[in-house]
Design an enzyme around this catalytic site. Structure first.
Site, PDB file in Angstrom:
ATOM      1  N   CYS A 135      48.820  49.809  44.672  1.00 57.91           N
ATOM      2  CA  CYS A 135      47.629  50.561  45.088  1.00 57.91           C
ATOM      3  C   CYS A 135      46.562  49.635  45.649  1.00 57.91           C
ATOM      4  CB  CYS A 135      47.081  51.362  43.898  1.00 57.91           C
ATOM      5  SG  CYS A 135      45.603  52.303  44.318  1.00 57.91           S
ATOM      6  N   CYS A 169      43.001  50.520  44.723  1.00 56.35           N
ATOM      7  CA  CYS A 169      42.614  50.118  43.365  1.00 56.35           C
ATOM      8  C   CYS A 169      42.413  48.608  43.270  1.00 56.35           C
ATOM      9  CB  CYS A 169      43.701  50.489  42.349  1.00 56.35           C
ATOM     10  SG  CYS A 169      44.514  52.060  42.617  1.00 56.35           S
ATOM     11  N   ASP A 170      43.318  47.849  43.858  1.00 55.51           N
ATOM     12  CA  ASP A 170      43.368  46.410  43.566  1.00 55.51           C
ATOM     13  C   ASP A 170      43.028  45.504  44.748  1.00 55.51           C
ATOM     14  OD1 ASP A 170      44.180  47.043  40.995  1.00 55.51           O
ATOM     15  OD2 ASP A 170      46.293  47.053  41.526  1.00 55.51           O
TER      16      ASP A 170
END
Ligand code: NAP
Length: 321
Positions: free
Chosen positions: A137, A140-141
């Site tokens: 992701c 997200c990261d």
């Protein structure tokens, strides 16, 4: 075998299911959440979370889910340590579900929040380096790879979008695809090819994610799908973007799904084609897939569930008069 009855039965305990539970409990629906195999859902296997509103400091995914679970319980949700293995939706409300434990669950409304899981390549190093350079992701990261070298694996819309997104943080993004043409939409391809921060490696698959001395991802071992030639690519982060699989096996033949197996809902709502059955979170959303959007659709499911029950109870009262 025990039968558990409730006005609101929720299958799945990620942000969607727990948000539905919080709203449902506060509306007096005394929800039961059957947690499933991975209580807390996908966030329990992530580490730092910086994009869930309400927290100025970095929080941990498992901690966030623990808080959501406690919040749901505090307002009156019953959490069940069980996994649903069968559902009976045929007769309409109330709906029946059978747990792995042999227990039966009966709900006047059913909220499906079984989520989805990123598909992984299943090659050495991938699992071990999860959260240490390997992710599924970018939203997200990606932030953790500011100014670093990253790779994205895949050739669909998700892979191209992830690569484009990563250019917000990195000037050196490599897209690795197993064929020599992308599956993604042309407009995304045009953006990808026009972006000077992105380079492409065609006809390559990842054979291994290799750890550096610091315990984090150091490089990828690649193999050419045409020539068989081996090569390596050094990178700090690798994003596997080869699709997601929604957890909808239980509902095959019982609820309509799209080609990817995602539950189909009325656009802009969590309503499935069966009145009283609602779907929220990643099980019905292949586009956004964020904790906050899952929580939002969980809230929508609870509000619609409340309306459904009010209408049902009103109709029953009228019929009795
Ligand atoms: P996808 O379209 O199924 O693409 C998966 C990609 O991963 C394909 O390019 C595939 O290669 C590759 N792949 C699969 N297994 C692999 C493996 N074991 N090793 C190496 N490569 C592998 O998945 P997606 O991109 O996640 O998209 C899923 C759905 O959501 C699609 O319908 C997509 O259109 C939609 N979506 C839409 C948007 C948007 O509209 N903005 C954004 C994201 C997703 P091959 O091409 O060789 O099969």
């Amino acid at each position: 075998m025990t039968t558990h009855t409730t006005r609101m039965l929720i299958i799945g305990s990620g942000p969607a299911g727990l948000s539905a539970a919080i709203y449902g409990a506060r509306a007096g629906m005394q929800p039961i959440v059957v947690q499933g195999l991975q209580p807390g859902g996908q966030l329990t296997i992530t580490t730092d979370v910086e994009n869930y509103p309400g927290f100025a400091d970095v929080i941990q995914g498992p901690w966030l889910m623990e808080q959501m679970t406690k919040q749901a319980e505090a307002v009156g949700t019953r959490m069940m340590w069980d996994t649903i293995v069968d559902v009976d939706l045929a007769g309409g409300s109330p709906f029946r579900a059978t747990g792995d434990s042999g227990d039966e669950y009966v709900g006047d409304v059913l909220v499906i929040s079984t989520g989805a899981q990123a598909k992984w390549l299943g090659v050495p190093g991938e699992q071990e380096l999860g959260g240490k350079g390997v992710s599924a992701c970018a939203t997200c990261d990606g932030f953790f790879y500011r100014g670093k070298k990253v790779a994205v694996i895949g050739g669909g819309n998700t892979a191209v979008e992830e690569a484009l997104y990563l250019t917000n943080h990195s000037d050196d993004v490599t897209l690795i695809h197993r064929r020599d043409e992308l599956r993604s939409e042309k407009i995304l391809q045009d953006r990808l090819f026009a972006n000077p921060k992105i380079s492409t490696l065609w006809n390559k698959t990842v054979e291994r994610f290799v750890e550096g001395e610091d315990g984090k991802l150091h490089h990828l071992e690649l193999v050419d799908t045409v020539t068989g030639e081996k090569s390596t690519l050094e990178c700090d982060g690798a994003f596997v973007a080869i699709g997601h699989a929604p957890a909808t096996e239980l509902f095959k033949g019982k609820l309509p799904m799209d080609g990817g197996g995602y539950l189909i809902v009325d656009p802009g709502t969590p309503k499935t084609e069966i009145p009283g059955v609602f779907a929220c979170g990643d099980v019905m959303d292949h586009t956004y897939r964020q904790a906050v959007t899952a929580a939002g659709t969980g809230c929508m499911a609870a509000l619609d569930a409340e309306r459904f029950l009010a209408a049902k109870e009103h109709a029953a009262l009228e019929a009795a008069e």
